[in-house]
Design a protein around this motif. Structure first.
Motif, short mmCIF file in Angstrom:
data_model
loop_
_atom_site.label_atom_id
_atom_site.label_comp_id
_atom_site.label_asym_id
_atom_site.label_seq_id
_atom_site.Cartn_x
_atom_site.Cartn_y
_atom_site.Cartn_z
N TRP B 293 0.72 -1.11 -0.07
CA TRP B 293 -0.06 0.01 -0.38
C TRP B 293 0.90 1.23 0.00
O TRP B 293 2.12 1.24 0.21
N SER B 294 0.17 2.47 -0.31
CA SER B 294 0.96 3.47 -0.52
C SER B 294 1.60 4.02 0.77
O SER B 294 1.24 3.75 1.83
N LYS B 295 2.76 4.86 0.55
CA LYS B 295 3.69 5.31 1.74
C LYS B 295 2.86 6.26 2.24
O LYS B 295 3.01 6.91 3.41
N SER B 296 1.60 6.85 1.50
CA SER B 296 0.81 7.84 1.99
C SER B 296 -0.39 7.51 2.53
O SER B 296 -1.45 8.23 2.76
N LEU B 298 -1.52 6.57 5.31
CA LEU B 298 -2.12 7.10 6.45
C LEU B 298 -3.17 8.36 6.37
O LEU B 298 -3.76 8.59 7.28
N PHE B 489 3.46 0.81 9.71
CA PHE B 489 4.21 2.13 9.72
C PHE B 489 5.31 2.02 10.98
O PHE B 489 5.31 3.14 11.85
#
Lengths: 307, 529
Positions: B293-296, B298, B489
């Motif tokens: 999934w995206s690092k963004s 959250l 994370f």
């Protein structure tokens, strides 16, 4: 006795002025002073049946969640520091831009620039939040796409708390510079042009005129605006923090302000007493800050003080 | 002189207008009163003989006023016109429906009760003011006698559990749906991608991991699984930790307390302190690092389903009913994706949702409660009615196949299948399978039904008045620190999980647990009596 006579004769003397004042007094009394009694809510366990005044007292229990969480100091610090940064940077930029605009001679260019800078003021924070997300998204954001295409490494803003300090300050400046500029520009336009003409004859250059005429003339405006914004120093611009940062647990230590913390904790609970308690905490601190700042200004120059 | 007459005429006109306004108000106020007094005088005369003879007298025509939730679909009036023709024949009544939109029903719902509006029927549910209005006296009590007399078909078929669940302080105020809704989740993936990377079947989490891995490595323009919105950041937790341990959420979800579906003692489980949770976080960190999934993620606000439908991601997680609808719409827009749905539960931890999740209540002020019950009896049990209100008009909105499955026709969008607040009278025996939905729908549902469990704790509601401060802090933790850890994370899972446990402890989670546990014990012993 003498005093009473004084008030009566004062009323008699300035009858018209007092009548003109009346609507404003009534407005503040009804809209600001009467609702203030709702502060008692902060010390009550609100129930629908009891209402604001009939609900049972709980003392300082409503304040507990705020201080027990261990976040009270952090969010208070963040709120104050962010607001101070906004205050200093935004005002400096606003004054600079206002002075530059006032010195410009091309009327069309001036109007165009002014409108362009005013535009962000009308853009809702929700939309700004979407801008930011599409700019900084790690995989598909505009910035990272450009970086990738020129062979640089992508930047991961969303797990980097310190980046948000600059982003927030930048976004705030972008949004508010145009608005504040208008206020300062109005103050500058109010300066008597004869003073400038006199300076011209004395051979003063532009910078000397700015330093010795423009700046001193708008100092009262600057101070009033600063004092007024100090009143809001404990109130984080909720929309901005909430929409731009979002619920990002990784960067909250750097971005959490009182308002976002309260919304996150209490949104699902609908606990009116506890939200009122947080609001009261902010208001009391704001009051102390304003009184302090006013006192300080009084020491420096009595004429500029608000009261 | 001329000027004067003109101003007089203006004055006259305004006076006239004002009087019209006033009289309008007067009439508006009087009309309902006169209407209401009429049926009021007739109701006793109507119901007394009915009670005596057990044969209901329907000689007087009535109009039932009904409130439903949601937005009115385009062909709603057409369908209900049809319904009214049938109702007129069978029970000499018609229904008049008003909708409360999703945007503002929370304001309107309490208002129609508070205003003394004399409507007859209203949609209600455990999430839509049932307890709230029942305790305030907004609904009419429904007794078994009433059911036997006016709704014999319902009386014969209603599940005992459903009837019991609808009780508030020992009295029933709604007819709950007679439909077992399972709260369980499926994976939705793309068949074309599976074929491309040689994945034949997704039976468990490991197969799913292989699929995500293939996408992450080869499809750079796609996010394998776009989770992260508040809606679905914790669905992987359900698959990995909760389902295998047979756990389900105890409401409110933000408290992060769970109970074992098989354990009738109602003991609260604090999942984050279990070794499985640490294992899970370690795995999620690995998945995140591999770019599943995206690092963004959250700050993602888009649900995994929406992202999948838009072609931005290669998989999604959702419940079966949603998956069914999504399947048919994606099938229509992107047939080349060859969408596939797989069971994600692994045969455990499947709760049967409370029946009172959907239901119909009768207003305490209703003048025709017996006719309202008769109406409900028909829509709940008569196949002609149930088909009409659930699927629309046969030949216009849907057609039936030889096996009795529903095939949506072109106009189905004007009266969406099962999408017109007909949920309150859903009934297992009349619910049809929809063609064009998931082909293995029945397979998945039947497998779940076999193992689905119900636990009395599901209906327990927590009174948090003694621990409000702690609840506020824990709610914040759920949205921030817990979310960060659950989505992987973290740098050092062991340390971060330990830190999370500490944070929950300082927040006073143990105080909440002991308070909640003592309330549950009281609740269960109350049920046992």
């Amino acid at each position: 006795m003498k005093n009473k006579n004084g008030i009566l004769s004062e009323l008699q003397k300035n009858k018209t002025k007092f009548i003109m004042l009346l609507p404003a007094v009534l407005y503040f009394f009804i809209m600001c002073y009467v609702p203030m009694s709702g502060i008692v809510l902060a010390f009550k366990n609100y129930t629908y049946s009891g209402g604001i005044f009939g609900s049972p007292w709980v003392g300082f229990k409503n304040f507990e969640f705020f201080f027990k969480s261990g976040k009270a100091f952090l969010v208070t610090k963040n709120t104050i520091l962010y607001n101070l940064a906004f205050l200093i940077i935004n005002n400096t930029l606003q004054i600079t831009v206002a002075i530059i605009l006032s010195e410009l001679t091309n009327k069309h260019f001036k109007k165009f620039t002014q409108s362009l800078m005013f535009l962000p003021y009308f853009i809702s924070w929700v939309v700004v939040g979407a801008f930011i997300y599409n700019l900084f998204n790690y995989e598909f954001g505009a910035i990272n796409t450009i970086l990738k295409s020129i062979g640089w490494e992508q930047i991961d803003v969303y797990s980097n708390p310190s980046a948000w300090k600059y982003i927030l300050v930048g976004v705030s400046a972008w949004k508010w510079v145009g608005y504040g500029t208008v206020l300062y520009l109005a103050a500058i336009l109010g300066i008597d042009p004869e003073i400038y003409e006199a300076a011209d004859i004395d051979g003063a250059n532009v910078f000397k005129k700015i330093r010795h005429i423009t700046l001193p003339s708008i100092t009262p405006t600057i101070i009033v605006l600063l004092l007024l914004s100090l009143g809001n120093i404990m109130k984080g611009d909720f929309q901005m923090f909430y929409q731009v940062v979002g619920n990002n647990g990784l960067v909250l230590d750097a971005t959490d302000v009182i308002d976002t913390y309260v919304v996150r904790s209490l949104m699902d609970l609908q606990e009116f007493g506890m939200t009122a308690a947080a609001g009261l905490y902010q208001s009391v601190l704001s009051l102390l800050i304003i009184l302090g700042a006013n006192k300080l200004i009084k020491v420096i120059d009595n004429d500029y003080a608000l009261f | 002189m001329k000027k004067q007459t003109r101003s007089i005429s203006i004055l006259l006109a305004s006076v006239l207008m004002f009087s019209v306004l006033l009289s309008g108000c007067g009439q508006g106020g009087q009309a309902p009163a006169s209407q209401s007094s009429e049926p009021a005088s007739q109701t006793p005369a109507e119901s007394t003989p009915a009670d005596e003879t057990k044969k209901v007298d329907t000689s007087k025509e009535v109009t039932l006023k009904m409130y439903l939730l949601g937005d009115k679909s385009k062909d709603f009036d057409l369908v209900y016109g049809e319904l009214n023709k049938m109702l007129k024949e069978d029970i000499n009544a018609t229904v008049e429906v008003s909708f409360m939109g999703w945007g503002d029903y929370t304001q309107k719902y309490p208002l129609v009760f508070a205003s003394g509006d004399e409507f007859d029927l209203i949609y209600t549910a455990n999430w839509a003011y049932y307890n709230n209005q029942a305790t305030k006296g907004g609904f009419m009590e429904i007794t078994t006698d009433m059911l036997d007399t006016y709704a014999p078909m319902t009386a014969a078929s209603i599940y005992d559990d459903a009837w019991e669940q609808a009780k508030v302080n020992g009295k029933v105020y709604m007819l709950p749906m007679n439909y077992k809704e399972l709260n369980a989740y499926v994976y939705m993936v793309r068949g074309d991608m599976m074929a491309k990377y040689g994945i034949s079947d997704i039976k468990n989490q490991d197969d799913f991991e292989k699929y995500l891995d293939a996408i992450a490595k080869n499809e750079k323009q796609m996010i394998p699984l776009d989770i992260g919105s508040d809606l679905d950041f914790d669905t992987l937790l359900r698959f990995e930790v909760l389902a295998p341990a047979n756990l389900d959420y105890m409401e409110p979800q933000q408290l992060n307390h769970f109970f074992d579906l098989g354990d009738k003692s109602g003991k609260i489980v604090n999942v984050i302190e279990t070794p499985e949770f640490l294992e899970f976080v370690t795995k999620m960190k690995d998945w995140k690092d591999r770019g599943f999934w995206s690092k963004s993620a959250l700050v993602n606000k888009v649900s995994s389903k929406e992202s999948f439908v838009n072609g931005k991601s290669a998989s999604a997680i959702m419940n079966l009913a949603t998956a069914n609808g999504t399947y048919s719409s994606v099938k229509a827009t992107n047939p080349e994706w060859d969408v596939k749905v797989f069971d994600g539960m692994g045969g455990k931890g499947i709760p049967i949702k409370p029946y009172i999740q959907n239901g119909m209540g009768i207003n305490a002020n209703s003048k025709n409660p017996e006719r309202a019950l008769m109406f409900l009896d028909y829509v709940k049990n008569d196949v002609r009615y149930a088909d009409l209100v659930t699927y629309g008009i046969k030949g216009i909105h849907y057609d039936l196949t030889a096996e009795g499955n529903v095939t949506p026709l072109e106009d189905s969008a004007n009266y969406p299948i099962d999408g017109n607040c007909n949920w309150g009278w859903r009934d297992d025996k009349l619910f049809r399978q929809v063609d064009g939905g998931i082909p293995n729908y029945n397979e998945i549902r039947n497998a779940w039904e076999k193992v689905a469990l119900t636990n009395p704790v599901q209906n327990f509601t927590f009174d948090d008045s003694n621990v409000k401060n702690e609840v506020a802090i824990v709610t914040d933790l759920w949205k921030t620190d817990f979310k960060v850890v659950v989505m992987g994370f973290v740098n050092n899972p062991e340390k971060e999980v330990q830190k999370l446990i500490e944070k929950y402890k300082t927040a006073g989670n143990d105080t909440i647990i002991s308070e909640q546990q003592s309330q549950i014990d009281g609740y269960l012993s109350g049920l046992a009596q």
